[in-house]
Design a protein around this motif. Sequence first.
Motif, PDB file in Angstrom:
ATOM      1  N   HIS A 195       0.854  -1.190   0.000  1.00 45.63           N
ATOM      2  CA  HIS A 195       0.000   0.000   0.000  1.00 45.63           C
ATOM      3  C   HIS A 195       0.892   1.244   0.000  1.00 45.63           C
ATOM      4  O   HIS A 195       1.773   1.383   0.848  1.00 45.63           O
ATOM      5  CB  HIS A 195      -0.896   0.016   1.242  1.00 45.63           C
ATOM      6  CG  HIS A 195      -1.925  -1.048   1.247  1.00 45.63           C
ATOM      7  ND1 HIS A 195      -2.904  -1.129   2.212  1.00 45.63           N
ATOM      8  CD2 HIS A 195      -2.151  -2.087   0.396  1.00 45.63           C
ATOM      9  CE1 HIS A 195      -3.674  -2.172   1.955  1.00 45.63           C
ATOM     10  NE2 HIS A 195      -3.239  -2.769   0.867  1.00 45.63           N
ATOM     11  N   THR A 196       0.655   2.130  -0.937  1.00 46.13           N
ATOM     12  CA  THR A 196       1.511   3.309  -1.100  1.00 46.13           C
ATOM     13  C   THR A 196       0.667   4.569  -1.178  1.00 46.13           C
ATOM     14  O   THR A 196      -0.328   4.611  -1.905  1.00 46.13           O
ATOM     15  CB  THR A 196       2.353   3.180  -2.391  1.00 46.13           C
ATOM     16  OG1 THR A 196       3.084   1.950  -2.358  1.00 46.13           O
ATOM     17  CG2 THR A 196       3.331   4.337  -2.520  1.00 46.13           C
ATOM     18  N   VAL A 197       1.050   5.588  -0.403  1.00 43.26           N
ATOM     19  CA  VAL A 197       0.351   6.870  -0.450  1.00 43.26           C
ATOM     20  C   VAL A 197       1.372   7.978  -0.697  1.00 43.26           C
ATOM     21  O   VAL A 197       2.553   7.843  -0.388  1.00 43.26           O
ATOM     22  CB  VAL A 197      -0.417   7.172   0.863  1.00 43.26           C
ATOM     23  CG1 VAL A 197      -1.487   6.118   1.119  1.00 43.26           C
ATOM     24  CG2 VAL A 197       0.536   7.266   2.048  1.00 43.26           C
ATOM     25  N   ALA A 198       0.887   9.075  -1.290  1.00 41.71           N
ATOM     26  CA  ALA A 198       1.736  10.244  -1.520  1.00 41.71           C
ATOM     27  C   ALA A 198       0.885  11.489  -1.370  1.00 41.71           C
ATOM     28  O   ALA A 198      -0.287  11.510  -1.780  1.00 41.71           O
ATOM     29  CB  ALA A 198       2.370  10.203  -2.909  1.00 41.71           C
ATOM     30  N   THR A 199       1.460  12.511  -0.762  1.00 45.93           N
ATOM     31  CA  THR A 199       0.707  13.750  -0.569  1.00 45.93           C
ATOM     32  C   THR A 199       0.451  14.455  -1.892  1.00 45.93           C
ATOM     33  O   THR A 199      -0.538  15.156  -2.054  1.00 45.93           O
ATOM     34  CB  THR A 199       1.461  14.702   0.374  1.00 45.93           C
ATOM     35  OG1 THR A 199       2.791  14.911  -0.142  1.00 45.93           O
ATOM     36  CG2 THR A 199       1.561  14.107   1.765  1.00 45.93           C
ATOM     37  N   ASN A 200       1.347  14.244  -2.855  1.00 50.64           N
ATOM     38  CA  ASN A 200       1.174  14.863  -4.168  1.00 50.64           C
ATOM     39  C   ASN A 200       1.956  14.064  -5.200  1.00 50.64           C
ATOM     40  O   ASN A 200       2.757  13.198  -4.863  1.00 50.64           O
ATOM     41  CB  ASN A 200       1.640  16.316  -4.166  1.00 50.64           C
ATOM     42  CG  ASN A 200       0.766  17.190  -5.048  1.00 50.64           C
ATOM     43  OD1 ASN A 200       0.209  16.718  -6.035  1.00 50.64           O
ATOM     44  ND2 ASN A 200       0.660  18.471  -4.703  1.00 50.64           N
ATOM     45  N   PHE A 201       1.715  14.364  -6.475  1.00 47.14           N
ATOM     46  CA  PHE A 201       2.420  13.668  -7.545  1.00 47.14           C
ATOM     47  C   PHE A 201       2.595  14.619  -8.727  1.00 47.14           C
ATOM     48  O   PHE A 201       1.819  15.559  -8.918  1.00 47.14           O
ATOM     49  CB  PHE A 201       1.661  12.413  -7.989  1.00 47.14           C
ATOM     50  CG  PHE A 201       0.248  12.671  -8.445  1.00 47.14           C
ATOM     51  CD1 PHE A 201      -0.033  12.966  -9.775  1.00 47.14           C
ATOM     52  CD2 PHE A 201      -0.803  12.642  -7.540  1.00 47.14           C
ATOM     53  CE1 PHE A 201      -1.335  13.204 -10.201  1.00 47.14           C
ATOM     54  CE2 PHE A 201      -2.112  12.887  -7.951  1.00 47.14           C
ATOM     55  CZ  PHE A 201      -2.380  13.168  -9.281  1.00 47.14           C
ATOM     56  N   ALA A 202       3.643  14.374  -9.503  1.00 44.99           N
ATOM     57  CA  ALA A 202       3.945  15.235 -10.648  1.00 44.99           C
ATOM     58  C   ALA A 202       3.262  14.756 -11.917  1.00 44.99           C
ATOM     59  O   ALA A 202       2.876  15.562 -12.775  1.00 44.99           O
ATOM     60  CB  ALA A 202       5.450  15.310 -10.870  1.00 44.99           C
TER      61      ALA A 202
END
Length: 237
Positions: A195-202
């Motif tokens: 499971h992977t989360v990111a606050t933002n992405f490009a």
Amino acid sequence: MNYLKMYAAALLLCVPAAAQSASVSVTIGKAGVMEADQASIGATGLLTETFDSLPTGQFSNFESELGTYSSGRVKSANRYGGAHNSQYLFSLSNPGSTLSLKSSARYFGLWWSAGSVGNSVELINNGARIFVFNTDDVLDFLDANTSNTADYYGNPNDRFANQVRHEPFVFLNMFSDQPFDAVRLSGRNFESDNHTVATNFARETGTSISPVPVPATLPLLMVAFGGFAFLSRRRRP
């Protein structure tokens, strides 16, 4: 107040919920991929939970780097799951597994193994469901649009290579235009890992799933407007 006015007032209460619906792009990684493509996504604040730090068995309120998992069962790698022959999460059909994030995110990814019909992923913000994705769309897409469909079916790990050939093993990416603070996994035999989360992405990566899943509140609005039209017809002389 007549019935039309009363219904109109009730409909207005639904509008704010509809405005919260997120536009989410769902993609799949290449066959055999079991983790997020961190470099290509250009993600910030990216964290991954592998479930390897937990003892096997059922749990409740697991505190992860990502946040708190409400419940689930950790299993050792087997024919149905476990990226790179590691432990994985088995979400119970009822009530499912809810991950309450420590920080809001706009990206969520997971390795969906031995994919079963009727699994769903919900993105939630401030207690409101802003998006729902049903994994049946993945099955339909693979069967209809992927030239190398067979490559997605069967466990890709060397230890269990090509077992469970009737079910897909796919890494799913979800890119949201709005932040969410919780994720809920539900449905029968929902196995997942990394499971992977990111606050933002490009940028978005992977192959887009078509058709685009329906926003969470659209069915509610359709019912509401349908009822309004029904009452209007009843008032005609």
